[in-house]
Design a protein around this motif. Sequence first.
Motif, PDB file in Angstrom:
ATOM      1  N   GLY A  58      48.203  31.243  11.079  1.00  0.00           N
ATOM      2  CA  GLY A  58      47.001  31.227  11.894  1.00  0.00           C
ATOM      3  C   GLY A  58      46.492  29.828  12.173  1.00  0.00           C
ATOM      4  O   GLY A  58      47.274  28.911  12.451  1.00  0.00           O
ATOM      5  N   PRO A  59      45.156  29.615  12.094  1.00  0.00           N
ATOM      6  CA  PRO A  59      44.575  28.319  12.469  1.00  0.00           C
ATOM      7  C   PRO A  59      45.154  27.136  11.705  1.00  0.00           C
ATOM      8  O   PRO A  59      45.111  26.008  12.203  1.00  0.00           O
ATOM      9  N   LEU A 106      48.080  26.407  11.397  1.00  0.00           N
ATOM     10  CA  LEU A 106      49.227  25.892  12.145  1.00  0.00           C
ATOM     11  C   LEU A 106      48.820  25.122  13.397  1.00  0.00           C
ATOM     12  O   LEU A 106      49.651  24.434  13.997  1.00  0.00           O
ATOM     13  N   THR A 107      47.563  25.239  13.783  1.00  0.00           N
ATOM     14  CA  THR A 107      47.129  24.627  15.037  1.00  0.00           C
ATOM     15  C   THR A 107      47.461  23.132  15.117  1.00  0.00           C
ATOM     16  O   THR A 107      48.008  22.676  16.134  1.00  0.00           O
ATOM     17  N   PRO A 108      47.166  22.336  14.079  1.00  0.00           N
ATOM     18  CA  PRO A 108      47.512  20.903  14.189  1.00  0.00           C
ATOM     19  C   PRO A 108      49.013  20.652  14.280  1.00  0.00           C
ATOM     20  O   PRO A 108      49.434  19.639  14.850  1.00  0.00           O
ATOM     21  N   ALA A 124      48.493  23.784  19.519  1.00  0.00           N
ATOM     22  CA  ALA A 124      47.828  24.845  20.293  1.00  0.00           C
ATOM     23  C   ALA A 124      47.102  25.770  19.323  1.00  0.00           C
ATOM     24  O   ALA A 124      47.466  25.875  18.146  1.00  0.00           O
ATOM     25  N   ASP A 125      46.069  26.439  19.832  1.00  0.00           N
ATOM     26  CA  ASP A 125      45.321  27.353  18.988  1.00  0.00           C
ATOM     27  C   ASP A 125      46.197  28.532  18.570  1.00  0.00           C
ATOM     28  O   ASP A 125      46.894  29.125  19.405  1.00  0.00           O
ATOM     29  N   VAL A 126      46.155  28.870  17.291  1.00  0.00           N
ATOM     30  CA  VAL A 126      46.925  29.995  16.750  1.00  0.00           C
ATOM     31  C   VAL A 126      45.928  31.025  16.215  1.00  0.00           C
ATOM     32  O   VAL A 126      45.066  30.681  15.408  1.00  0.00           O
ATOM     33  N   ASP A 164      44.046  33.874  14.098  1.00  0.00           N
ATOM     34  CA  ASP A 164      44.017  34.103  12.660  1.00  0.00           C
ATOM     35  C   ASP A 164      44.531  35.507  12.345  1.00  0.00           C
ATOM     36  O   ASP A 164      43.961  36.493  12.824  1.00  0.00           O
ATOM     37  N   ARG A 211      36.387  29.891   7.448  1.00  0.00           N
ATOM     38  CA  ARG A 211      37.454  30.576   8.186  1.00  0.00           C
ATOM     39  C   ARG A 211      37.337  32.088   8.029  1.00  0.00           C
ATOM     40  O   ARG A 211      37.479  32.841   9.010  1.00  0.00           O
TER      41      ARG A 211
END
Length: 327
Positions: free
Chosen positions: A110-111, A113-115, A119-121, A123, A162
């Motif tokens: 989820g989030p 992994l964003t960095p 891109a936004d992932v 949750d 989160r």
Amino acid sequence: MIPSVRGPISPDNLGRTYMHEHIFVLTPDIQQNFPEEWGDEEERVADAVYRLRALAAQGVHTLVDLTVPGLGRYIPRIQRVAEQVPELNILVATGCYTYTDVPLYFHYRGPALTPLVGADVPDPMVDMFVRDLTEGIADTGVRAAVLKCAIDKPGLTEGVERILRAVAVAHHRTGAPVTVHTHPGSHTGWQVKRVLCDEEGVPPDRIVLGHSGDTTDVDHLSELAEAGFILGMDRFGVNVETTFEARADTLVEMCRRGFAERMVLSQDASCYIDWLDPNVRAFVPDWHYGHLADDVLPYVRERGVTEEQITTMLVDLPQRYLAGHEE
């Protein structure tokens, strides 16, 4: 209709409702690898049945079991208990319980992994919570009725925030009400307001601020009630850092100020909790399902709390709060 362990029930059938209890609070890794700690399964189930029948005999019709992942939720066992106590409605919850970080399972999902991917992932917790509320928990067919999360003395850590936001999204998708374990001594209710209400748009009257009765700061509690929250006066019997009188007198004063319509009552008790050495229970002798009816209600009645106010806190408000769940 409100989902219970034995199937959907009408709000009119909730009756007297204890809004924050548990049946079993367990640490699954310990239980699975050191089964001698748990003991005999049949004896544990039978003990729970005995305790819950005694609770029902006091006129309690509904128990909300707020045991979620992080507290050892295991619905097949709760189903076995519920089938043997048909006079009591048992409602269960979904969500995630932590004071600090998310479980390791979510660290690289989820989030998180964003960095890494730029891109936004989404949750994955959101879909898990929604599935529990709309389809059922695992393969049991039992749907959750409430969303549960926590913020304690460490405050709004990254992990806690989160989970709060995942709970908010699940609320908007399903309409399910929210209960938040809070630490009123640290005024964490205002952090709940900022994240869940101001930023995520969850109405405060759909949120119970659990364990509000852990403080005697009635001015602070009054401000939270005036902001629209429901206050969980729900740890009667846990008299370690406070006293019976302090908890009960706080309830009396809040009722005197006109906030009975903003409070629900409970004990946060359980049939078995493996967080405590069995010897510790001797220091909290009133921490059981019967304490509210046997000791608390007589005490507050003598000090001016009316039957109408008691009915509001135990019947009317729980019914309104829980009936917001959408089919």
